[in-house]
Enzyme design. Structure first.
Site, short mmCIF file in Angstrom:
data_model
loop_
_atom_site.label_atom_id
_atom_site.label_comp_id
_atom_site.label_asym_id
_atom_site.label_seq_id
_atom_site.Cartn_x
_atom_site.Cartn_y
_atom_site.Cartn_z
N TYR A 124 -46.43 8.58 80.54
CA TYR A 124 -45.89 8.08 79.27
C TYR A 124 -47.01 7.53 78.40
O TYR A 124 -47.95 6.91 78.91
CB TYR A 124 -44.90 6.94 79.52
CG TYR A 124 -43.56 7.37 80.06
CD1 TYR A 124 -42.50 7.65 79.20
CD2 TYR A 124 -43.35 7.48 81.43
CE1 TYR A 124 -41.26 8.04 79.70
CE2 TYR A 124 -42.11 7.87 81.93
CZ TYR A 124 -41.07 8.14 81.06
OH TYR A 124 -39.86 8.52 81.56
N TYR A 145 -43.08 12.01 88.23
CA TYR A 145 -44.18 11.05 88.42
C TYR A 145 -43.81 10.03 89.48
O TYR A 145 -42.64 9.78 89.74
CB TYR A 145 -44.51 10.34 87.09
CG TYR A 145 -43.37 9.60 86.44
CD1 TYR A 145 -43.07 8.29 86.81
CD2 TYR A 145 -42.60 10.20 85.46
CE1 TYR A 145 -42.02 7.61 86.21
CE2 TYR A 145 -41.55 9.53 84.85
CZ TYR A 145 -41.26 8.24 85.24
OH TYR A 145 -40.22 7.57 84.65
N ARG A 201 -39.97 9.87 90.53
CA ARG A 201 -38.86 10.15 89.61
C ARG A 201 -38.77 11.66 89.37
O ARG A 201 -39.78 12.31 89.12
CB ARG A 201 -39.08 9.48 88.25
CG ARG A 201 -38.99 7.97 88.16
CD ARG A 201 -37.68 7.33 88.59
NE ARG A 201 -36.43 8.03 88.33
CZ ARG A 201 -35.75 8.06 87.18
NH1 ARG A 201 -36.21 7.44 86.13
NH2 ARG A 201 -34.61 8.70 87.07
N HIS A 205 -35.04 10.55 78.63
CA HIS A 205 -34.15 9.44 78.30
C HIS A 205 -33.39 9.75 77.01
O HIS A 205 -34.00 10.20 76.04
CB HIS A 205 -34.94 8.15 78.10
CG HIS A 205 -35.67 7.68 79.32
ND1 HIS A 205 -35.15 6.74 80.18
CD2 HIS A 205 -36.87 8.02 79.84
CE1 HIS A 205 -36.01 6.52 81.17
NE2 HIS A 205 -37.07 7.29 80.98
#
Lengths: 194, 241
Positions: free
Chosen positions: B107, B146, B156, B161
């Protein structure tokens, strides 16, 4: 009577996670050029009718530590108790706000106008809280300490005065309030399912 | 939006607040029961977002971080679907915001210290408004899986999202979309917080070759359902049906 069709299930919630800012408050994540500003930067536009107030607070976890990665959304009425979209509502009160809790202190704050009483309810601001570790957003409300709450449909349903107090902000200045939210444990905030 | 109050939220198809396998939920979950009440005007109204807030690249994550100067790295995918309410009605003009990791699972965020590199051409945020039929679309790259510190060797699954607004604040929802065929879905404690397998399956987007573009991108379909309203009966039929 015809039978009503069964409604479809609502899509399941999942946590907003620790990187919610990227999607919902991109400037907090350091994105300044993708969108034209963050949504909910202010619940009011200059010229909104009513008394300007400030609200500040923190969100505490079960250890008593402030959340450093949470997001709150607020939704409120204008000074006459009308919500954006309702006939006669003040066009300068979009009513929607968004804040990250500060990455170092956990504090949030915003400037708005004091909402009026929506029909049958004491004046309030709705809060919706998401963060890493919160599987489904938590809904609660801020009420003001100087109002009469006896006929409010929510405060009057809370069984103990001690619990009801968790929804009432503290007055910390002429037009300044503090509203701390406790997710768990002593003084746990009342969360709403409505 | 007019009509009756909101349908009560069916908590049996939603994750509980406390799901100990997802460790952070342990200290961030209320212990007292929620106070259940009928919705009021506060929950039945909600913010309105106009088309003026949406820029032409806002739903194109491949291009929006560089404003079209350079393409993001990764497997190009179209994610599309329909936003409806529990009564099956389209939710038009609704704001959808998405965010995700890059193709390597990183991210663009100060709190993400995974050593997979940032992509200089990828930010990871998008937004759009649904059309008159409740449809939406995003062009993006498939995010990488990740690792995360929930337990030993915890990963995950690939996910995007989604943040969703209906017409009412009480319809507010944040969720995650997964990709068909990802074996990490079944290992994930965040996914497993959902108590109903059918509800998990609905978060898994399906490959949609009808919308894939030859020599360009794949497509995945993800439909989303928000809370509905109580329907007032009119001549033995739900009003408006």
């Amino acid at each position: 009577m015809a039978r009503r069709p069964d409604p479809d299930p609502e899509t399941a919630s999942q946590t907003a996670g620790p990187y919610v800012h990227i999607g919902c408050l991109p400037s907090v994540a350091g994105f300044h050029a993708v969108f034209d500003g963050d949504l909910g930067a202010s619940p009011i536009i200059e010229g909104a009718k009513g008394d300007v107030i400030t609200v500040e607070g923190k969100i505490f976890d079960g250890y008593g530590d402030p959340l450093l990665d949470g997001m709150i959304e607020t939704w409120q009425a204008d000074a006459k108790g009308l919500y954006a979209g309702q006939a006669g509502a003040d066009p300068k009160v979009p009513g929607f706000g968004r804040r990250a809790t500060d990455a170092e202190t956990g504090a949030f704050s915003f400037r708005t106008i004091r909402p009026g009483a929506a029909k049958g309810q004491a004046p309030h601001i709705a809060f919706w809280i998401v963060a890493r570790g919160i599987n489904i957003g938590l809904l609660t409300r801020l009420y003001f300490p100087e109002d009469n709450h006896s006929d409010d449909p929510i405060l009057s349903r809370i069984e103990t005065a001690e619990r009801a107090k968790t929804l009432i902000a503290a007055k910390i200045g002429d037009a300044a309030y503090r509203f701390d939210i406790r997710l768990q444990g002593d003084g746990e905030t009342v969360f709403l399912d409505m | 939006m007019t009509g009756g109050g909101l349908l009560p939220r069916d908590r049996a198809v939603q994750p509980a607040a406390l799901t100990p396998e997802y460790k952070t939920s342990v200290t961030r979950s209320p212990r007292s029961p929620l106070l259940t009440l009928d919705s009021t005007v506060t929950e039945e109204t909600g913010p309105v977002f106009g088309h003026d807030i949406i820029g032409p690249l806002d739903n194109d994550l491949i291009n929006n971080f560089t404003q079209g100067a350079s393409l993001a790295n990764g497997e190009r995918v179209l994610i599309h679907g329909r936003l409806s309410d529990q009564n099956g009605r389209a939710v038009p003009g609704a704001l959808i915001e998405i965010w995700q990791a890059n193709a390597g699972g990183r991210y663009r965020h100060a709190n993400d210290s995974y050593f997979a590199p940032l992509d200089p051409n990828f930010g990871g945020c998008g937004r759009t408004l649904t059309d008159d039929d409740g449809n939406y679309r995003f062009m993006t790259i498939r995010p990488g899986a990740y690792p995360w510190p929930n337990g030993p060797n915890a990963w995950r699954p690939m996910h995007v999202h989604f943040s969703l607004f209906g017409a009412a604040f009480g319809q507010r929802l944040i969720t995650q979309m997964y990709f068909e065929g990802d074996p990490l879905i079944d290992l994930c404690p965040i996914v497993a917080a959902i108590p109903d397998q059918r509800q998990i399956d609905r978060l898994v987007a399906h490959l949609d070759m009808s919308q894939a573009q030859s020599m360009d991108h794949l497509a995945y379909r993800f439909d989303i359902t928000l809370r509905g309203r109580n329907q007032t009966m009119f001549e033995n039929r739900p009003e408006g049906m």
